[in-house]
Design an enzyme around this catalytic site. Structure first.
Site, PDB file in Angstrom:
ATOM      1  N   SER A 239       0.801  -1.235   0.000  1.00 23.66           N
ATOM      2  CA  SER A 239       0.000   0.000   0.000  1.00 23.66           C
ATOM      3  C   SER A 239       0.827   1.275   0.000  1.00 23.66           C
ATOM      4  O   SER A 239       0.275   2.364  -0.182  1.00 23.66           O
ATOM      5  CB  SER A 239      -0.937   0.013   1.212  1.00 23.66           C
ATOM      6  OG  SER A 239      -1.990  -0.898   1.033  1.00 23.66           O
TER       7      SER A 239
ATOM      8  N   LYS B  18       0.345   3.525  -2.904  1.00 21.45           N
ATOM      9  CA  LYS B  18      -0.806   4.426  -2.980  1.00 21.45           C
ATOM     10  C   LYS B  18      -0.366   5.885  -3.017  1.00 21.45           C
ATOM     11  O   LYS B  18      -1.123   6.764  -3.443  1.00 21.45           O
ATOM     12  CB  LYS B  18      -1.743   4.200  -1.796  1.00 21.45           C
ATOM     13  CG  LYS B  18      -2.546   2.904  -1.845  1.00 21.45           C
ATOM     14  CD  LYS B  18      -3.458   2.794  -0.638  1.00 21.45           C
ATOM     15  CE  LYS B  18      -4.447   1.634  -0.754  1.00 21.45           C
ATOM     16  NZ  LYS B  18      -3.838   0.323  -0.527  1.00 21.45           N
TER      17      LYS B  18
ATOM     18  N   LYS C 225       2.695   6.799   4.849  1.00 23.54           N
ATOM     19  CA  LYS C 225       1.867   5.654   4.456  1.00 23.54           C
ATOM     20  C   LYS C 225       2.513   4.333   4.855  1.00 23.54           C
ATOM     21  O   LYS C 225       3.702   4.124   4.638  1.00 23.54           O
ATOM     22  CB  LYS C 225       1.652   5.670   2.935  1.00 23.54           C
ATOM     23  CG  LYS C 225       0.610   4.679   2.464  1.00 23.54           C
ATOM     24  CD  LYS C 225      -0.773   5.155   2.832  1.00 23.54           C
ATOM     25  CE  LYS C 225      -1.822   4.064   2.575  1.00 23.54           C
ATOM     26  NZ  LYS C 225      -1.751   2.964   3.571  1.00 23.54           N
TER      27      LYS C 225
ATOM     28  N   SER D  48      -6.511   3.535   3.988  1.00 19.87           N
ATOM     29  CA  SER D  48      -5.751   2.752   3.009  1.00 19.87           C
ATOM     30  C   SER D  48      -6.694   2.005   2.075  1.00 19.87           C
ATOM     31  O   SER D  48      -6.484   0.833   1.737  1.00 19.87           O
ATOM     32  CB  SER D  48      -4.804   1.763   3.710  1.00 19.87           C
ATOM     33  OG  SER D  48      -3.830   1.272   2.813  1.00 19.87           O
TER      34      SER D  48
END
Length: 387
Positions: free
Chosen positions: A52, A55, A220, A112
């Site tokens: 993730s 992202k 993140k 997320s």
């Protein structure tokens, strides 16, 4: 002729341990944003599954579109069946929803949301595959040469890869280029229409650390079975010094939290900002050829501040380099030399040095004296044997 000479820098540091750091991460990159200094590079150029953390590239594409005026925060996107059925972390949008760009940003950063990423990808490019192609092309334009995207969310795919270095570059870009949106990364909770109370908390463990001399504000986390646990983090110290770091391949959520805190503490406490030279203050002199003066002072245009590892005072070296002697005339402010500072374990630091004052060309008498000196050196060299 290239001239070099060593220079003593007046720098006092306390005696503390050396600055090496062993990390449990399989890949890591630590960068001091304030000074542009790489503090750690462990397998940072190797493409790895980013989970993730990728992202961030989806967000970059969206932030760029907002900056260009193609969308605004109230723009709404449709939710496809594909987005609705996405597994993993979710924002929990439904096909009849029309989430705004602002809501989707929250859903991607805090929750997320894989579904939110697909909504953005399809809304901006028509399909997720086309959006991934555009992500890859844009990454290459930004110098992220070890990145290739197969989707918008970081969903496991053998061709979906980023390096720790590329993730770090992307983080710095998000911080510096999009200051209006960066505060979203520090948000700890978000629930779209009250649907995700159990999944509403930001997974970044550093956001919940209180006290100390630094505060995390992004960016993140990522986790898949293949990738392990990773984090793209950023924190700022009292006084404004900022770091960005990337760690990947940790074995557990707890290991990620502990390693993130250790790295932030190390980066802030084992390195200190020091002034090596004051702007406009002479640090050396350079020889001048055919000028009204035989030398010219060399000065940095601004204060020279560098990040110094604790305990490095006795290991630093510095030298001035220039092609000389310099031919007159010379104007004040001309960049005519470099100060090269070498600190073990860090890249060489090169600082431009300017002429401290004007040095006009010499008059007839100066030229005559110089010509005489040249003739003397040619016919009566200093190393000629005595007769």
């Amino acid at each position: 002729m290239l001239r070099r000479f060593s220079l003593a820098l007046a720098l006092i540091l306390t005696s503390t341990p050396v600055w090496s750091f062993e990390t449990q991460a399989t890949a890591a990159w630590v960068y001091d944003v304030t000074t542009g200094t790489v503090l750690m590079d462990k397998n940072a150029q190797t493409p790895i599954p980013p989970a993730s953390m990728s992202k961030l590239m989806t967000l970059n594409m969206l932030f760029e579109a907002l900056a260009e005026g193609r969308y605004n925060k109230d723009t709404t996107f449709a939710v496809s069946e594909k987005a609705w059925k996405m597994g993993g972390s979710k924002m929990f949008v439904k096909p009849d929803d029309r989430p705004t760009v602002d809501e989707l940003i929250h859903g991607i950063i805090v929750n997320s949301g894989n579904d939110a990423c697909v909504v953005v990808a399809e809304g901006m490019a028509g399909s997720e595959d086309e959006f991934a192609r555009k992500m890859t092309a844009r990454a290459q334009e930004l110098g992220m040469n070890n990145s290739h995207f197969s989707n918008s969310s970081g969903w496991p795919d053998p061709d979906h890869r980023m390096s720790a270095h590329d993730l770090g570059l992307l983080a710095v870009r998000l911080i510096e280029e999009f200051p209006d949106y960066y505060p979203y990364f520090a948000l700890e909770e978000y629930s779209y229409q009250g649907r995700v109370p159990a999944n509403s908390r930001n997974r970044n463990p550093l956001l919940r650390i209180q006290g100390g001399d630094w505060q995390a504000d992004g960016l993140k986390t990522g986790h898949t079975q293949e990738a392990g646990y990773g984090l793209v983090g950023s924190a700022v110290q009292d006084g404004g010094r900022r770091i960005v770091f990337v760690i990947a391949g940790l074995s557990s959520e707890q290991a990620r939290a502990e390693e993130s805190e250790r790295i932030a503490n190390w980066a802030f406490r084992e390195f200190a900002m020091k002034t090596l030279a004051k702007g406009g203050q002479r640090v050396a002199e350079a020889e001048v050829w055919m000028g009204a003066a035989d030398t010219v002072g060399l000065v940095p245009a601004q204060d020279v501040e560098r990040l110094i590892p604790a305990g490095a005072a006795g290991k630093m070296t510095a030298e001035v380099v220039y092609a000389g002697p310099l031919k007159a005339p010379i104007a004040k402010g001309d960049q005519i030399a470099e100060l090269v500072v070498r600190i073990p374990g860090l890249p060489d630091s090169r600082i431009a040095l300017e002429a401290e004052a004007d040095v006009p060309a010499g008059g007839f008498t100066k030229k005559l004296m110089t010509a005489a000196q040249v003739l003397m050196q040619r016919f009566f060299p200093a190393d000629a044997p005595a007769t």
